[in-house]
Write a protein that holds these residues in place. Sequence first.
Motif, PDB file in Angstrom:
ATOM      1  N   ALA A  48      69.554  40.300  22.818  1.00  0.00           N
ATOM      2  CA  ALA A  48      68.190  39.777  22.699  1.00  0.00           C
ATOM      3  C   ALA A  48      67.682  39.880  21.266  1.00  0.00           C
ATOM      4  O   ALA A  48      66.955  39.000  20.787  1.00  0.00           O
ATOM      5  CB  ALA A  48      67.257  40.522  23.650  1.00  0.00           C
ATOM      6  N   ARG A  49      68.068  40.921  20.553  1.00  0.00           N
ATOM      7  CA  ARG A  49      67.615  41.078  19.165  1.00  0.00           C
ATOM      8  C   ARG A  49      68.158  39.976  18.265  1.00  0.00           C
ATOM      9  O   ARG A  49      67.557  39.677  17.234  1.00  0.00           O
ATOM     10  CB  ARG A  49      68.020  42.450  18.629  1.00  0.00           C
ATOM     11  CG  ARG A  49      67.203  43.582  19.217  1.00  0.00           C
ATOM     12  CD  ARG A  49      67.571  44.930  18.629  1.00  0.00           C
ATOM     13  NE  ARG A  49      67.139  45.023  17.245  1.00  0.00           N
ATOM     14  CZ  ARG A  49      67.230  46.143  16.525  1.00  0.00           C
ATOM     15  NH1 ARG A  49      67.756  47.242  17.068  1.00  0.00           N
ATOM     16  NH2 ARG A  49      66.822  46.164  15.265  1.00  0.00           N
ATOM     17  N   THR A  50      69.267  39.374  18.651  1.00  0.00           N
ATOM     18  CA  THR A  50      69.786  38.246  17.853  1.00  0.00           C
ATOM     19  C   THR A  50      69.019  36.961  18.143  1.00  0.00           C
ATOM     20  O   THR A  50      69.131  35.996  17.377  1.00  0.00           O
ATOM     21  CB  THR A  50      71.282  38.003  18.122  1.00  0.00           C
ATOM     22  OG1 THR A  50      71.463  37.460  19.444  1.00  0.00           O
ATOM     23  CG2 THR A  50      72.085  39.284  17.977  1.00  0.00           C
ATOM     24  N   GLN A  51      68.264  36.934  19.232  1.00  0.00           N
ATOM     25  CA  GLN A  51      67.518  35.743  19.635  1.00  0.00           C
ATOM     26  C   GLN A  51      66.032  35.833  19.323  1.00  0.00           C
ATOM     27  O   GLN A  51      65.372  34.805  19.183  1.00  0.00           O
ATOM     28  CB  GLN A  51      67.704  35.521  21.145  1.00  0.00           C
ATOM     29  CG  GLN A  51      69.148  35.450  21.588  1.00  0.00           C
ATOM     30  CD  GLN A  51      69.901  34.298  20.958  1.00  0.00           C
ATOM     31  OE1 GLN A  51      69.479  33.137  21.049  1.00  0.00           O
ATOM     32  NE2 GLN A  51      71.009  34.599  20.296  1.00  0.00           N
ATOM     33  N   TYR A  52      65.497  37.044  19.239  1.00  0.00           N
ATOM     34  CA  TYR A  52      64.067  37.244  19.040  1.00  0.00           C
ATOM     35  C   TYR A  52      63.845  38.174  17.857  1.00  0.00           C
ATOM     36  O   TYR A  52      64.115  39.377  17.941  1.00  0.00           O
ATOM     37  CB  TYR A  52      63.431  37.848  20.293  1.00  0.00           C
ATOM     38  CG  TYR A  52      63.421  36.930  21.493  1.00  0.00           C
ATOM     39  CD1 TYR A  52      62.679  35.749  21.475  1.00  0.00           C
ATOM     40  CD2 TYR A  52      64.125  37.238  22.644  1.00  0.00           C
ATOM     41  CE1 TYR A  52      62.651  34.902  22.572  1.00  0.00           C
ATOM     42  CE2 TYR A  52      64.111  36.401  23.754  1.00  0.00           C
ATOM     43  CZ  TYR A  52      63.368  35.233  23.708  1.00  0.00           C
ATOM     44  OH  TYR A  52      63.334  34.398  24.800  1.00  0.00           O
ATOM     45  N   ASP A  53      63.316  37.621  16.759  1.00  0.00           N
ATOM     46  CA  ASP A  53      63.143  38.417  15.547  1.00  0.00           C
ATOM     47  C   ASP A  53      62.185  39.579  15.744  1.00  0.00           C
ATOM     48  O   ASP A  53      62.365  40.657  15.160  1.00  0.00           O
ATOM     49  CB  ASP A  53      62.687  37.527  14.393  1.00  0.00           C
ATOM     50  CG  ASP A  53      61.450  36.680  14.715  1.00  0.00           C
ATOM     51  OD1 ASP A  53      60.939  36.741  15.862  1.00  0.00           O
ATOM     52  OD2 ASP A  53      61.002  35.934  13.812  1.00  0.00           O
ATOM     53  N   PHE A  54      61.180  39.415  16.592  1.00  0.00           N
ATOM     54  CA  PHE A  54      60.165  40.464  16.740  1.00  0.00           C
ATOM     55  C   PHE A  54      60.720  41.746  17.341  1.00  0.00           C
ATOM     56  O   PHE A  54      60.114  42.809  17.193  1.00  0.00           O
ATOM     57  CB  PHE A  54      58.979  39.963  17.571  1.00  0.00           C
ATOM     58  CG  PHE A  54      59.314  39.569  18.987  1.00  0.00           C
ATOM     59  CD1 PHE A  54      59.385  40.519  19.990  1.00  0.00           C
ATOM     60  CD2 PHE A  54      59.563  38.238  19.315  1.00  0.00           C
ATOM     61  CE1 PHE A  54      59.690  40.163  21.292  1.00  0.00           C
ATOM     62  CE2 PHE A  54      59.865  37.874  20.610  1.00  0.00           C
ATOM     63  CZ  PHE A  54      59.943  38.835  21.610  1.00  0.00           C
ATOM     64  N   LEU A  55      61.868  41.691  17.991  1.00  0.00           N
ATOM     65  CA  LEU A  55      62.442  42.900  18.584  1.00  0.00           C
ATOM     66  C   LEU A  55      62.953  43.882  17.538  1.00  0.00           C
ATOM     67  O   LEU A  55      63.261  45.033  17.867  1.00  0.00           O
ATOM     68  CB  LEU A  55      63.576  42.532  19.550  1.00  0.00           C
ATOM     69  CG  LEU A  55      63.146  41.794  20.816  1.00  0.00           C
ATOM     70  CD1 LEU A  55      64.356  41.484  21.678  1.00  0.00           C
ATOM     71  CD2 LEU A  55      62.116  42.593  21.612  1.00  0.00           C
ATOM     72  N   SER A  56      63.008  43.459  16.293  1.00  0.00           N
ATOM     73  CA  SER A  56      63.410  44.349  15.201  1.00  0.00           C
ATOM     74  C   SER A  56      62.224  44.819  14.373  1.00  0.00           C
ATOM     75  O   SER A  56      62.412  45.421  13.310  1.00  0.00           O
ATOM     76  CB  SER A  56      64.420  43.635  14.293  1.00  0.00           C
ATOM     77  OG  SER A  56      65.588  43.294  15.013  1.00  0.00           O
ATOM     78  N   GLU A  57      61.011  44.577  14.863  1.00  0.00           N
ATOM     79  CA  GLU A  57      59.815  44.834  14.059  1.00  0.00           C
ATOM     80  C   GLU A  57      59.034  46.073  14.488  1.00  0.00           C
ATOM     81  O   GLU A  57      57.974  46.353  13.914  1.00  0.00           O
ATOM     82  CB  GLU A  57      58.914  43.596  14.073  1.00  0.00           C
ATOM     83  CG  GLU A  57      59.577  42.386  13.425  1.00  0.00           C
ATOM     84  CD  GLU A  57      58.728  41.127  13.459  1.00  0.00           C
ATOM     85  OE1 GLU A  57      57.504  41.232  13.712  1.00  0.00           O
ATOM     86  OE2 GLU A  57      59.285  40.034  13.239  1.00  0.00           O
ATOM     87  N   PHE A  58      59.527  46.815  15.456  1.00  0.00           N
ATOM     88  CA  PHE A  58      58.822  48.019  15.894  1.00  0.00           C
ATOM     89  C   PHE A  58      59.093  49.175  14.945  1.00  0.00           C
ATOM     90  O   PHE A  58      60.152  49.264  14.328  1.00  0.00           O
ATOM     91  CB  PHE A  58      59.265  48.412  17.304  1.00  0.00           C
ATOM     92  CG  PHE A  58      58.923  47.387  18.351  1.00  0.00           C
ATOM     93  CD1 PHE A  58      57.647  47.289  18.864  1.00  0.00           C
ATOM     94  CD2 PHE A  58      59.889  46.506  18.812  1.00  0.00           C
ATOM     95  CE1 PHE A  58      57.322  46.343  19.811  1.00  0.00           C
ATOM     96  CE2 PHE A  58      59.583  45.550  19.768  1.00  0.00           C
ATOM     97  CZ  PHE A  58      58.303  45.469  20.269  1.00  0.00           C
ATOM     98  N   ASP A  59      58.146  50.111  14.881  1.00  0.00           N
ATOM     99  CA  ASP A  59      58.384  51.325  14.111  1.00  0.00           C
ATOM    100  C   ASP A  59      59.442  52.192  14.780  1.00  0.00           C
ATOM    101  O   ASP A  59      60.263  52.803  14.097  1.00  0.00           O
ATOM    102  CB  ASP A  59      57.067  52.097  13.948  1.00  0.00           C
ATOM    103  CG  ASP A  59      56.082  51.333  13.077  1.00  0.00           C
ATOM    104  OD1 ASP A  59      56.296  51.289  11.851  1.00  0.00           O
ATOM    105  OD2 ASP A  59      55.120  50.763  13.620  1.00  0.00           O
TER     106      ASP A  59
END
Length: 207
Positions: free
Chosen positions: A118-129
């Motif tokens: 999912a992280r390869t498909q949705y950039d926001f999943l890598s944006e959490f602290d």
Amino acid sequence: MKPEAVVFDIGNVLMEWNPERFYDGAIGEARRRQLFAEVDLIGMNESIDAGALFRETIHALADATPAWGPEIRMWHDNWIEMASPRIDHSVALLRALRAKGVPVFALTNFGVHSFAYARTQYDFLSEFDQTFVSGEMGCIKPDPEIFRLMEASCGVAPEALLFTDDRADNIAAAAARGWQVHHFTGPEGWARRLVADGLLNETEAGL
């Protein structure tokens, strides 16, 4: 008290999660209802969320249930179609909080391998602290242990956490530990809660 950090669930908060809708389109509603009645797909998915292997778990159930084998394998092969689309207003709220310097965490029931995909498909999943994934933690919401583990790791007092989730049982479990909570039924209501708590203004919240 004003929250010090915000905790997002992911499925049905930041992106839609609707396997039933996918199967209705793929095989028709009647066959989907029969499939879900005869095969414990939800239990299979919960085992993945708790740490079981993604592809192997799905294929093992398909092999053990040959009458539904192709349909069960769709859970793997078409997974991203079940986990879509993204909920743009919620993603904008995540980014607005981070822009204000508010720590933002994810606490999600998600398999290790499906989350990596999912992280390869949705950039926001890598944006959490910080990101707390049930498959990596070995327990799933609403088990109190997953909340305890997050508390121990994030360094924020329970009563200073504001948590949103679409499931009432997860909200109740967090509230029992003293977390501030918001039952997510749509991004506008969540936006209004963030404004009410003084974390965003209406413009920042997209209202």
